[in-house]
Design a protein around this motif. Structure first.
Motif, mmCIF file in Angstrom:
data_model
loop_
_atom_site.group_PDB
_atom_site.id
_atom_site.type_symbol
_atom_site.label_atom_id
_atom_site.label_comp_id
_atom_site.label_asym_id
_atom_site.label_seq_id
_atom_site.Cartn_x
_atom_site.Cartn_y
_atom_site.Cartn_z
ATOM 1 N N VAL A 215 26.778 -0.938 1.920
ATOM 2 C CA VAL A 215 27.779 -1.438 0.883
ATOM 3 C C VAL A 215 28.030 -2.856 1.888
ATOM 4 N N ASN A 216 27.636 -3.131 3.006
ATOM 5 C CA ASN A 216 27.819 -4.241 3.661
ATOM 6 C C ASN A 216 26.513 -4.952 3.974
ATOM 7 N N SER A 217 25.509 -4.678 3.229
ATOM 8 C CA SER A 217 24.392 -5.285 3.222
ATOM 9 C C SER A 217 24.031 -5.326 4.754
ATOM 10 N N VAL A 218 23.946 -4.159 5.229
ATOM 11 C CA VAL A 218 23.319 -4.030 6.641
ATOM 12 C C VAL A 218 22.207 -2.769 6.542
ATOM 13 N N TYR A 219 21.390 -2.995 7.480
ATOM 14 C CA TYR A 219 20.172 -2.302 7.550
ATOM 15 C C TYR A 219 20.447 -0.880 7.861
ATOM 16 N N LYS A 220 20.075 -0.091 7.157
ATOM 17 C CA LYS A 220 19.950 1.552 7.513
ATOM 18 C C LYS A 220 18.983 2.343 7.087
ATOM 19 N N ALA A 221 18.603 3.100 8.384
ATOM 20 C CA ALA A 221 17.080 3.788 8.126
ATOM 21 C C ALA A 221 17.297 4.971 7.241
ATOM 22 N N SER A 222 18.578 5.431 6.762
ATOM 23 C CA SER A 222 18.499 6.509 6.085
ATOM 24 C C SER A 222 19.475 6.157 4.937
ATOM 25 N N GLY A 223 19.178 6.888 3.934
ATOM 26 C CA GLY A 223 20.276 6.772 2.692
ATOM 27 C C GLY A 223 19.767 7.672 1.381
ATOM 28 N N PRO A 224 20.445 7.650 0.425
ATOM 29 C CA PRO A 224 20.067 8.588 -0.743
ATOM 30 C C PRO A 224 18.739 8.261 -1.371
ATOM 31 N N ASP A 225 18.208 9.289 -1.402
ATOM 32 C CA ASP A 225 16.734 9.335 -2.213
ATOM 33 C C ASP A 225 16.775 9.338 -3.732
ATOM 34 N N VAL A 226 15.936 9.511 -4.593
ATOM 35 C CA VAL A 226 15.734 9.474 -6.171
ATOM 36 C C VAL A 226 16.584 10.785 -6.505
ATOM 37 N N ASN A 227 16.691 11.717 -5.744
ATOM 38 C CA ASN A 227 17.490 12.817 -6.128
ATOM 39 C C ASN A 227 19.112 12.912 -5.410
ATOM 40 N N GLY A 228 19.327 11.818 -4.725
ATOM 41 C CA GLY A 228 20.686 11.923 -4.145
ATOM 42 C C GLY A 228 20.943 12.299 -2.945
ATOM 43 N N ALA A 229 19.883 12.954 -2.123
ATOM 44 C CA ALA A 229 20.017 13.481 -0.968
ATOM 45 C C ALA A 229 19.708 12.440 -0.014
ATOM 46 N N GLY B 201 10.909 -0.262 11.666
ATOM 47 C CA GLY B 201 12.113 -0.700 10.955
ATOM 48 C C GLY B 201 11.641 -1.933 9.772
ATOM 49 N N VAL B 202 10.485 -1.596 9.191
ATOM 50 C CA VAL B 202 9.664 -2.410 8.530
ATOM 51 C C VAL B 202 9.220 -1.856 7.143
ATOM 52 N N HIS B 203 8.362 -0.627 7.493
ATOM 53 C CA HIS B 203 7.834 -0.222 6.298
ATOM 54 C C HIS B 203 8.715 1.012 5.765
ATOM 55 N N PHE B 204 8.211 1.493 4.625
ATOM 56 C CA PHE B 204 8.744 2.401 3.947
ATOM 57 C C PHE B 204 8.393 4.064 4.568
ATOM 58 N N SER B 205 9.233 4.951 4.267
ATOM 59 C CA SER B 205 8.710 6.360 4.660
ATOM 60 C C SER B 205 8.296 6.905 3.421
ATOM 61 N N PRO B 206 7.716 7.983 3.251
ATOM 62 C CA PRO B 206 7.302 8.527 2.123
ATOM 63 C C PRO B 206 8.530 8.635 1.020
ATOM 64 N N ALA B 207 9.596 9.121 1.454
ATOM 65 C CA ALA B 207 10.822 9.042 0.490
ATOM 66 C C ALA B 207 11.363 7.692 0.238
ATOM 67 N N GLY B 208 11.244 6.652 1.279
ATOM 68 C CA GLY B 208 11.665 5.299 0.630
ATOM 69 C C GLY B 208 10.661 4.837 -0.176
ATOM 70 N N ALA C 67 0.999 -1.094 -0.209
ATOM 71 C CA ALA C 67 0.198 0.023 0.066
ATOM 72 C C ALA C 67 0.813 1.347 0.012
ATOM 73 N N ILE C 68 2.127 1.225 0.788
ATOM 74 C CA ILE C 68 2.837 2.350 0.797
ATOM 75 C C ILE C 68 3.620 2.433 -0.709
ATOM 76 N N LEU C 69 3.974 1.396 -1.173
ATOM 77 C CA LEU C 69 4.507 1.408 -2.467
ATOM 78 C C LEU C 69 3.629 1.894 -3.709
ATOM 79 N N GLY C 70 2.280 1.667 -3.432
ATOM 80 C CA GLY C 70 1.344 2.305 -4.430
ATOM 81 C C GLY C 70 1.500 3.755 -4.224
ATOM 82 N N ARG C 71 1.576 4.418 -3.079
ATOM 83 C CA ARG C 71 1.722 5.968 -3.075
ATOM 84 C C ARG C 71 2.985 6.294 -3.594
#
Length: 412
Positions: free
Chosen positions: A265-279, A288-295, A118-122
């Motif tokens: 790079v080590n296949s470890v969970y990270k809550a933050s990371g680059p979005d589609v714009n690189g920020a 720790g399971v679902h996506f945020s709006p940026a995710g 459902a969040i992916l649909g958003r």
């Protein structure tokens, strides 16, 4: 004289009061003394008048219209049973009104699965917000999965979606965050999660769902689960992804992997990371399971190419429309008869070929020859090549004798 003595007594009384009283009382005494001489002094009640506090003014907030992108999302979700307590804090798109369901584009993408879908649909709605041809139909069910078919059976749900009145051009499915639990069989026994029998039964259900879309000629995009913060959930998600990759693709679906996109790079969970714009932003929610709006927007970025490929295919090959014969009026002039099979039809002139800007690619070391031609060659002169062991002719370039011999004079 008496008035002078009276003022003198008052002055002495004032000096005595100042020596005994504090600073505040002395100030009041001085004010009273000069007040008796030059006029009355305002009382304390008059000087310190309390201010009445005004009640705060509460202004009503202006009601804003819903975002147009939210109107295009059609959310159909039955009432949750009280025992279903899966992803309670998931960010789920709100349902659209009946008027928004009529504003469906010409290309319908159905999103099915659990609350992660459902969040992916958003995110897909944001991705295709500029393309009015694409409409996202959200058919995801919260707290659902492939294990608890007693809560919601996705095999029956997929058949109902394909056989219903709503046209579906492509389907996107993401499921599995609620499937790390025992799988109940018809006989009453339960299969332990991630056991061999569990994985075989889970694979059969994935293959059945994928086969429904294959038989209806509806492309299915199966999206894998991202890495989880919890180690047990992350291990189960990795196994579910492997099962879906093998069985969904075998039944004709296209698999999209999100594991590396949401880990470091080590296949470890990270809550933050680059979005589609690189920020660098927060890509996951607090559980720790679902996506945020940026995710969700980043996950949709990996699903976009497959949807655009299907859209381009349908736009390139539009369905053939049967020609309707025109109604002939009895007063209309007779139309010339079509040429019979025996009479050759005059072909329309063909347009000249479009010249190409790129010619034939030739290697640089190739010899330029005309079509069917060969290189012209002349026989070498008799004295052009020196036989092995023969002395060199004096004055020629291959004459290395020392001292150098004088070359004969050229003939006149």
């Amino acid at each position: 004289m008496l008035r002078f003595l009276s003022r003198r007594r008052r002055l002495l009384a004032l000096v005595c009061a100042l020596s005994v009283a504090g600073p505040a009382e002395a100030q009041d005494a001085i004010s009273d003394f000069f007040g008796t001489i030059f006029g009355g002094r305002p009382s304390n009640a008059q000087r310190y008048r309390p201010r009445v506090a005004r009640p705060p003014q509460i202004r009503p907030k202006a009601r804003t219209a819903p975002h147009p992108r939210e109107r295009r999302i059609v959310k159909e979700n039955p009432a949750r049973p009280p025992e279903a307590q899966g992803a309670a804090d998931a960010v789920v798109p709100q349902a659209g009104d009946p008027a928004s369901q009529q504003q469906v584009g010409s290309f319908v993408v159905a999103v099915i699965g659990d609350s992660e879908a459902a969040i992916l649909g958003r995110g897909l709605e944001d991705a295709f917000s500029a393309d009015r041809r694409v409409a996202i139909l959200n058919k995801a069910q919260d707290d659902s999965g492939l294990v608890r078919d007693d809560f919601y059976d996705w095999r029956k749900g997929a058949q109902a979606l394909l056989e219903g009145p709503q046209r579906v051009d492509v389907a996107v499915m993401q499921i599995g965050i609620n499937d790390n639990q025992p799988l109940r069989q018809d006989a009453g026994r339960a299969l332990e999660p991630l056991s061999k029998e569990f994985n075989e039964a889970y694979a059969r259900r994935i293959e059945e769902i994928s086969a429904f879309f294959r038989d209806k000629n509806v492309p299915l995009v199966w999206v894998g689960l991202p890495i989880m913060r919890n180690a047990a959930l992350s291990k189960a998600a990795l196994i579910f992804n492997d099962i879906a990759r093998q069985n969904a693709t075998a039944a004709g679906a296209h698999y999209v992997d999100l594991w590396e996109a949401f880990s470091d790079v080590n296949s470890v969970y990270k809550a933050s990371g680059p979005d589609v714009n690189g920020a660098v932003v927060r890509l996951r929610s607090a559980d720790g399971v679902h996506f945020s709006p940026a995710g969700a927007r980043k996950a949709a970025y990996f699903v976009e190419p497959e949807i655009k490929r299907v859209l381009a295919t349908l736009q390139a090959t539009p369905p053939a429309q049967p020609e309707q014969p025109a109604a002939v009026s009895p007063d209309a002039p007779a139309q010339p008869a079509a040429p019979s099979e025996t009479e050759p039809a005059v072909a329309a002139p063909q347009p000249p070929p479009v010249p190409t800007l790129v010619g034939k690619v030739l290697p640089l070391n190739d010899q330029a020859l005309s079509p069917g031609g060969s290189l012209a060659s002349l026989p070498p002169p008799a004295n052009a090549v020196r036989a092995p062991g023969a002395p060199a002719k004096a004055g020629r370039a291959d004459d290395f004798s020392w001292p150098a011999k004088d070359a004969p004079a050229p003939p006149k």
